[in-house]
Every structure is written in structure tokens, then in C-alpha cells.
Design an enzyme around this catalytic site. Sequence first.
Site, PDB file in Angstrom:
ATOM      1  N   ASP A   1       0.855  -1.188   0.000  1.00  0.00           N
ATOM      2  CA  ASP A   1       0.000   0.000   0.000  1.00  0.00           C
ATOM      3  C   ASP A   1       0.889   1.237   0.000  1.00  0.00           C
ATOM      4  OD1 ASP A   1      -3.263   0.118   0.976  1.00  0.00           O
ATOM      5  OD2 ASP A   1      -2.147   1.992   0.830  1.00  0.00           O
TER       6      ASP A   1
ATOM      7  N   THR B   1     -11.559   3.168  -6.837  1.00  0.00           N
ATOM      8  CA  THR B   1     -11.997   3.661  -8.149  1.00  0.00           C
ATOM      9  C   THR B   1     -13.173   4.613  -7.882  1.00  0.00           C
ATOM     10  OG1 THR B   1     -13.327   1.632  -8.353  1.00  0.00           O
ATOM     11  CG2 THR B   1     -11.283   1.712  -9.600  1.00  0.00           C
TER      12      THR B   1
ATOM     13  N   THR C   1     -13.579  -2.289  -8.796  1.00  0.00           N
ATOM     14  CA  THR C   1     -14.704  -2.143  -9.717  1.00  0.00           C
ATOM     15  C   THR C   1     -14.339  -1.108 -10.782  1.00  0.00           C
ATOM     16  OG1 THR C   1     -16.147  -2.495  -7.828  1.00  0.00           O
ATOM     17  CG2 THR C   1     -17.177  -1.620  -9.824  1.00  0.00           C
TER      18      THR C   1
ATOM     19  N   LYS D   1     -20.506  -7.348 -13.085  1.00  0.00           N
ATOM     20  CA  LYS D   1     -20.311  -6.767 -11.744  1.00  0.00           C
ATOM     21  C   LYS D   1     -21.336  -5.668 -11.468  1.00  0.00           C
ATOM     22  CE  LYS D   1     -18.269  -5.008  -7.954  1.00  0.00           C
ATOM     23  NZ  LYS D   1     -19.228  -4.100  -7.392  1.00  0.00           N
TER      24      LYS D   1
ATOM     25  N   GLY E   1     -27.396   1.435   0.853  1.00  0.00           N
ATOM     26  CA  GLY E   1     -26.296   2.419   0.938  1.00  0.00           C
ATOM     27  C   GLY E   1     -24.964   1.728   0.747  1.00  0.00           C
TER      28      GLY E   1
ATOM     29  N   CYS F   1     -20.771   0.542  -2.534  1.00  0.00           N
ATOM     30  CA  CYS F   1     -20.958  -0.094  -3.847  1.00  0.00           C
ATOM     31  C   CYS F   1     -22.336   0.134  -4.470  1.00  0.00           C
ATOM     32  CB  CYS F   1     -20.711  -1.591  -3.739  1.00  0.00           C
ATOM     33  SG  CYS F   1     -18.979  -1.998  -3.600  1.00  0.00           S
TER      34      CYS F   1
END
Length: 511
Positions: A36, A90, A129, A222, A276, A279
Site C-alpha cells: 500500500d 476507483t 470495480t 459486476k 447504501g 458499492c
Amino acid sequence: MMANNGPRISVIGIGKLGSPMVAVFASKGYHVIGLDINKDFVELLQKGIAPVYEPRLQELITQYKKNIEATTDYYKAISLTDITMVIVPTPSDSDTEFFSNDYVLNTMKAIGQVIKSCNKYHQVVVTSTVMPGSTGGIIRDVLEASSGRKIGCLDSEIGLAYSPEFIALGQVIHDMLNPDFVLIGESDKRIGDALQHLYSKRSDKQLVLFRRMNFVNAELTKIAINTYVTTKITYANMLSELCENIPDADADTVNVAIGSDSRIGNKYLKGALAYGGPCFPRDNRAFAALAKSLSCNALLAEATDQLNNYQAERLVNICKKIAVICTVDKIQPSKTKVGLLGLSYEPSSPVTECSPACNLANKLVLDFDVTAFDPLAMSAAARICDKRVTFANSVDELVCGDLDILLITTAASCWKNIYFNQTRKKLLYIIDCWKLLNKEEIEQNNRYVRIVLLGNGNSIKGLNDVGASVRKLTVRNNEFQNGHAQRRVLVAGGAGFIGSHLARRRKQGQS
Ligand SMILES: NC(=O)c1ccc[n+]([C@@H]2O[C@H](COP(=O)([O-])OP(=O)(O)OC[C@H]3O[C@@H](n4cnc5c(N)ncnc54)[C@H](O)[C@@H]3O)[C@@H](O)[C@H]2O)c1
């Protein structure tokens, strides 16, 4: 368990999804390097501490620490591993609603540069995603340009796949170990086979269902799944409101029956709060934006989004009905006190991104005194909630205070054991959004507690009737005070107990 002889795995991005992935692969005997750019996360993982909260995450990291490394060094992570999972953010672009590929592309550049300097075949899996068209378009282009290699199955090439996870925060580890199916968009059979083998080993299930396809179909799958689920949730909420307005109707009864039809199924078919989280809302909006960008009709996804946003208003209106009744208990006019139990978007999670409970708190605060409690999400909620929302230190502090209305806003099973103060002297209305409580038992044992059922025509009709009585009462009382009426008050209609409560309160007020 010591590391097995399987592929060595690197996970780029050890956030909410990446950390559990590191832990889950490590628990199955794989050697995993988490990378990271957030040094704090890396240092924590190096020390064997989970960088984020997720049930079972710390337990797995502690148990399988030997299989886990963490670094900020791309060269180390890529050169020492065979396969790399990319799980970086993303974020949605607020103008277009498309997902931004910026973080993914930065990662691809860094990965490609290492691959260029190493003489070995490597596989790269995009888990983040992304918008349909991204993996086979800009992501492939950047990876090829930075590595100087082609995407393909030869040893001199790079394998590329798109394989998102279908998880809910609060149960990420469970969901990774027990997938309904695994989705793989693949550049070629070599990487597809490798992933199928890897995910079979990762799963606790004997038999894992795989859906393998090209990149764009996987990318579409997806967001299409999430858009379908949001439509289903919203359908249940729409039905719930309809039932609230029809005497004797009950949304739960209808939903259970509807869900028994094998074409429909019961999952996510429950009238409750809005959906909520990080995603559902944005996948739905991205789907609509994609459709519109291609001049296709996006009406269904747009309507789902609008109806979802409306759910908070619906709950505020129910609170307003109760507030009218609560005026009877007030000697001096004051704001009705509302408590919210649960602020995260899912139980067992500290995440409040697009949390329906926080959104509701911010709407309620315009008319009510709002206090909230959540065991994990309070500090995150404090950052996004209106400054007028106050926070309780415990469930007991919230529930035993002088609330008029309590909204149960997360489906956490621990709320089933709430203790209600037996010494209350005014009514507490509980809007049990997820139907967790045993209404009959609680109302029998607590004279001053009334549970309002969302989606239940009689429950809401009861509020309407009592509200109408209170309004009449207020008018008559005002007339009386102005010397126009006799000192006689009729409490008509309403739910028996509440009606008699009103009558008693009026009598107390007049004597
Ligand atoms: N959270 C979910 O419920 C969920 C579910 C399904 C899919 N996803 C998708 O997974 C992706 C990641 O989501 P998340 O919730 O784990 O995000 P997150 O923000 O919790 O974690 C992402 C991590 O990536 C790191 N990062 C950013 N740029 C980097 C770089 N160049 N190199 C290395 N690390 C970098 C960040 O520091 C952060 O720790 C997103 O695309 C999201 O849409 C998330």
C-alpha cells in the site's frame, strides 16, 4: 499452516477489501505480500495488526502472520510473487458518475515497470470495480506500455484478468470464503485456469461455481448484479410504503409469499431502509450513466436511485406523525427527541459511506432533537453527520434517556437484547426498520413502549388515527382556553392504550 507451494500472491491496496483478501489467502497457506502507499497500513500489517476493522480479520492475521508480508516497495511485491491482485479505489466522478481509473492506472504503471525489469511471466488481476471497457482498453494499454510486453499467455507476456469480489462489508471474510460464484474476465485460458484453481483453493465450499468470460462481460456483470439487487431492494421498499397505506396489509407477509416464487427469491426482498454503502448506490448510478452515454434508456436504474433517495423522507414523515402524538406528553412545547440505533451502512462495520442511517439523521435534525449510537461507526459518522446530531455513549444511555422515538436503523442482531427502562413515564415509539424485536413480548412487558411496524397498514393507521385525535384535542383545548368550549374532552379512535393514555394526560393537564 506454513506457506504452500502454490503461486505467491501480492495484493496492491490493503484497505477494506485488500486486507481481508491478504488474510484469507494466507489462511489457505499462500504466501502473500500486501502493498500500500499508506505507510501506516503497511506498518500495522508488518506488526501483525489489521489495518482496517472487519470481523475475523485480526484473528486470521494473528494466526497466519508467518504467511504475510507488507511493503510499500513495488519491486519487492511484484518481483517476489507470481500473481498480483489490484484492489485500489476507483472513486466515482461526481459529474459523469463513471468510476475513475486513476488509481488503477498508477498501479498498472508501477507493476509494469517492475515486470519490465524482471524476466518472468506475471499475472495481474484487477479486483477494483471498473467501468465496462476499462480492462481491455486503458488498463491493458497502460500495462503493456509500462512493461514493454503484450497481454497474453506466453512466458514473455503478461496475463490479465478482471475478477471483482461480491462481498458485503461486515462479512467480507465470510463472503470471500463462501462465494455464490466467482466471476473471471480473462485475457486467455492460462490466467483463467490459474484463477479458477486459486479461488477453488481459497473457498471453504467443496464446489465453487465459476463464470468465465471476456473482460467487458465480466465488467458488465459486476455492475449489473448490483443494479439488479438495488432494484429488488427498492421494489420491496415501494411495496412496503403501499402496504402502510392499506388497512390490514403487511409487507412482510406479502414479501415472503412473493419471494417463494422461484423466479424471484427472498434475498434482499424486505421493506426496510434505503440501500447504501460504497458499492450499491454508485454501481447503480454508473450503470445508468453508462446506458445514457450509449443513448440507451436508463429509466429503471434512475427510478431506483430516486426511490431510494425518497426512503429517508418516508421515515421522516412517519416520525412527524408520531411527533404530533408526542405533543400530548409535553407541558412546554419542545422538539420531539429521536434516537437512532445504528449508523454504519451494514451491521458489524465501521463504514458510513452512503449510510442510510446517517442520511436519515441529517434529515431528521431539521425537525427533531437527534441522538445516535453505533458500536463501531460513531467517529466515522461524526464526520458526515450534521453538527446538531449528538451521540450517546452506549445503547442503554440512548434507550434509557427521555427519547420519544427510537429508530432501529441497522439490522444488527444485538439490538434484539435491548433493555427498556421499566420506569419510563412517557411513551417511547420504536420504529423497528428491520423487524428485529418481538413486538408482542416487548409491549406486554413495557407499558410505555410501542413498536411501529414499517410496511404494516394497521400500525401506520394507528398512528394516523391517534394523530387525528390529538389534533382535534388540541383545537378543542385551544377553544376551551379561549372560553368557547365546555370543559369536556373526547378522545376518539386511536389504538386503545394510546387513546386512554391521551385521555389520562389531558385529565392531568386540566386538573
Ligand atoms: N468496500 C467494498 O464494499 C467493496 C466491494 C466491492 C468492490 N469494491 C471495490 O474495491 C476497490 C477497493 O475498495 P476498498 O473499499 O478496499 O477501498 P479502500 O479505500 O478501503 O482501500 C484501497 C487502498 O488502496 C490504497 N492505494 C491507493 N492507491 C494505491 C497505489 N497506487 N498503490 C498501492 N495502494 C494504493 C489506499 O491507500 C487504500 O489503502 C474499489 O474499486 C471498490 O469499488 C469495494
